[in-house]
Design an enzyme around this catalytic site. Structure first.
Site, short mmCIF file in Angstrom:
data_model
loop_
_atom_site.label_atom_id
_atom_site.label_comp_id
_atom_site.label_asym_id
_atom_site.label_seq_id
_atom_site.Cartn_x
_atom_site.Cartn_y
_atom_site.Cartn_z
N HIS A 134 41.21 35.39 42.88
CA HIS A 134 42.27 35.01 43.81
C HIS A 134 42.38 33.50 43.96
O HIS A 134 43.44 32.97 44.28
CB HIS A 134 42.08 35.70 45.16
N CYS A 153 54.10 43.29 40.39
CA CYS A 153 53.89 42.10 41.21
C CYS A 153 52.60 41.38 40.86
O CYS A 153 52.27 40.37 41.48
CB CYS A 153 53.91 42.46 42.70
#
Length: 586
Positions: A198, A516
């Protein structure tokens, strides 16, 4: 002397600037800028912390047992001397006055500078005194951590001076990286991390060059070294020669020209050569990102990562009204375009910065990626979950809103989610609070969800494929672990077949499907996903123009014909390159 450090390229482009080193420490160190007018107050914090440590050391020395070795008292004297050393104090204040670092960051930065100097000393006894400096610094940091810090300066860009800055750290938490939006940093490099951690994802969302997994970078780089971060090749050049510096500056200018050319596509309709309309949506982290999404030409928000509202709060969860205001701001910012809000995806590499009740029970989980995260965490905190659902529903009164549920794997989770939504609607109705009916969708991130999609679609209005986790769970690797980063392969035949099956199943059921995850914004996969039947991509706004360019040049009918051979191939990447005549960037 110029050296090169190699890592993983995670965000393209070139950054050139002076190094700002965030040194690792056994004490958590807050890093933020303070407003120039608050510098004196920050220096006062530092001075107060020094006085507290001095009092602690003096008390320790006074209370030493009579039979304690004499070396202990001498060591405490050394630490007191270092603490009151004016040269050390002035150097630390310099970081606050000139660079506008907060007190903790200033102590950490100066400790790092001194530690390097001690490491270079020839005398072994003097080299070992580095430990004294570090111990005094950690005492200071411990005291400062207990004090209320000053707020992050809003005008951080004004603090850089004339030279651009790049960040060097062992690692950067995703929530901390959000503080760098619009800040002085033009790029960053970390010792750890993988292409789809992330931290890397947020780097791409910041649209700044980045290299992760560089292992020794924070040890080899010194404060204020000139650095080149080559985000395309995964190389960091430390103190480059003038010739190398000029070569990379030329590349920066070329990159700026290419971006300007792509920007001209921003508001063109996204339609293939054979007339297929393609929806290009934006991924955002904060409500203020809606403006960037609109500016990039997005026709909506395909993923609003709500978990970033929950981070950097010392464990205090945002209440319903605070969440509602954030969601409403994003919805109104999109001016009638759809906004898909994902319910909180806390866990794995996105933990809360302080432990909640459940994290206290699970802080020693052996594998947090397989533990209590995403919808599992939400269902285990029903009051919190209904609170978030109510906030999302309330925001729907101000525009088109969809709600997305992360990490769905079981039909029971689907049923419990629907029950929670129904209960939240009932509560709002009874309270007379307006809301609109919203579509509820599921993220397909786990192979079980992909395989059982026909059953899941009975409970959900749409699906969104989260390729980052789907690849991780399909291939059984931790995408944040650089030791297995080479096994993270979006071209793996099993991954491609799962994605193709999900898209085909959703299309056959008449349910909207989007991607996504990172694959949606990767030009290498733009045509491939189009061939699979995908007509809705969601990515960071900075990636929209590049993907639109590929869509505008594509013939989806021709691509679909070649898809079967690619999915059946032992080497799908090579087969797809052959289909596109070698033009795909892989």
């Amino acid at each position: 002397m110029s050296i090169q450090v190699f890592g993983l390229p995670v965000s393209r482009g070139v950054a050139i600037g002076r190094a700002v080193l965030v040194a690792s420490s056994r004490v958590d160190v807050a890093h933020y800028f303070v407003e120039p007018e608050r510098a004196e107050a920050e220096i006062a914090r530092l001075r107060q912390a020094r006085d507290v440590v001095a009092a602690e050391l003096t008390t320790l020395k006074r209370e030493l047992p009579t039979d304690a070795p004499g070396e202990l008292a001498a060591l405490l004297d050394v630490h007191l001397m270092l603490l009151h050393d004016e040269t050390l104090a002035d150097a630390t204040k310099h970081w606050i006055e000139e660079r506008h670092y907060n007190a903790e960051w200033a102590v950490s930065a100066q400790t790092e500078v001194l530690a390097r100097q001690f490491d270079e000393m020839e005398d072994e006894y003097l080299r070992e005194r580095k430990a004294d400096i570090e111990q005094v610094a950690e005492r200071l940091l411990g005291v400062l951590a207990k004090a209320q810090p000053l707020p992050l300066a809003a005008g951080a860009r004004d603090f850089a001076g004339e030279d651009p800055l790049v960040l060097v750290a062992n690692d950067i938490a995703p929530a901390d990286m959000l503080q760098f939006k619009g800040s002085v940093f033009t790029g960053f490099v970390t010792d750890v991390g993988g292409r789809t951690s992330h931290t890397a994802i947020v780097a791409r969302s910041l649209d700044i060059p980045a290299v992760v997994g560089a292992r020794e970078a924070s040890r080899l780089v010194r404060q204020d070294d000139w650095l080149i971060i080559d985000g395309d090749a995964g190389v960091v050049v430390v103190n480059p020669s003038p010739i190398v510096l000029e070569e990379y500056r030329f590349r920066q200018r070329q990159s700026a020209l290419e971006r300007a050319r792509l920007d001209r596509l921003r508001h063109m309709p996204s339609v293939t050569l054979d007339g297929q309309a393609v929806e290009l949506l934006a991924n955002i982290e904060l409500p203020g990102d809606a403006a960037a999404a609109l500016a990039a030409g997005a026709v909506g928000v395909g993923l609003f990562r709500s978990e970033f509202l929950f981070m950097n709060r010392n464990g205090e969860l945002p209440n319903e009204d605070e969440q509602f205001e954030a969601y409403r701001s994003a919805v109104e910012g999109m001016h009638g375009m759809p906004v898909t809000i994902r319910t909180v995806d806390i866990g794995a590499d996105k933990p809360l910065d302080r432990l909640t009740v459940h994290e206290l029970r699970h802080e020693h989980a052996l594998n947090p990626a397989l533990g209590l995260r995403a919808i599992r965490w939400s269902l285990s905190e029903p009051a919190m979950f209904r609170q978030q659902i109510r906030a999302i529903l309330r925001a729907s009164a101000y525009g088109k809103v969809r709600m997305l549920i992360p990490m769905v794997a079981h039909l029971a989770e689907a049923r419990h989610t629907q029950e929670a939504v129904a209960r939240a609607k009932q509560q709002l109705t009874e309270a007379g609070v307006p809301f609109n009916d919203i579509e509820v969708g599921a993220m397909v991130e786990i192979p079980a969800a992909a395989v059982s999609l026909p059953q899941l679609l009975r409970y959900f209005d749409f699906v969104s494929v989260g390729t980052n986790d789907l690849i991780q769970y399909t291939l059984a690797i931790d995408r944040a672990d650089e030791s297995v980063a080479h096994l993270y392969d979006p071209w793996h035949p099993a991954v491609l077949r799962l994605i193709a099956d999900v898209i085909a199943t959703a299309n056959a059921a008449g349910k909207h499907v989007s991607v996504c995850g990172e694959m949606a914004g990767d030009v290498a996969f733009a045509e491939l996903l189009l061939a699979m039947g995908l007509r809705s991509y969601s990515m960071h706004p900075a990636q929209l123009s590049s993907i639109k360019q590929r869509i505008l040049r594509a013939d989806s009918t021709r691509l679909a014909v070649a898809l079967r051979a690619t999915l059946a191939s032992d080497d799908p990447a090579a087969e797809w390159r052959r289909v596109l005549g070698g033009t795909t960037i892989i």
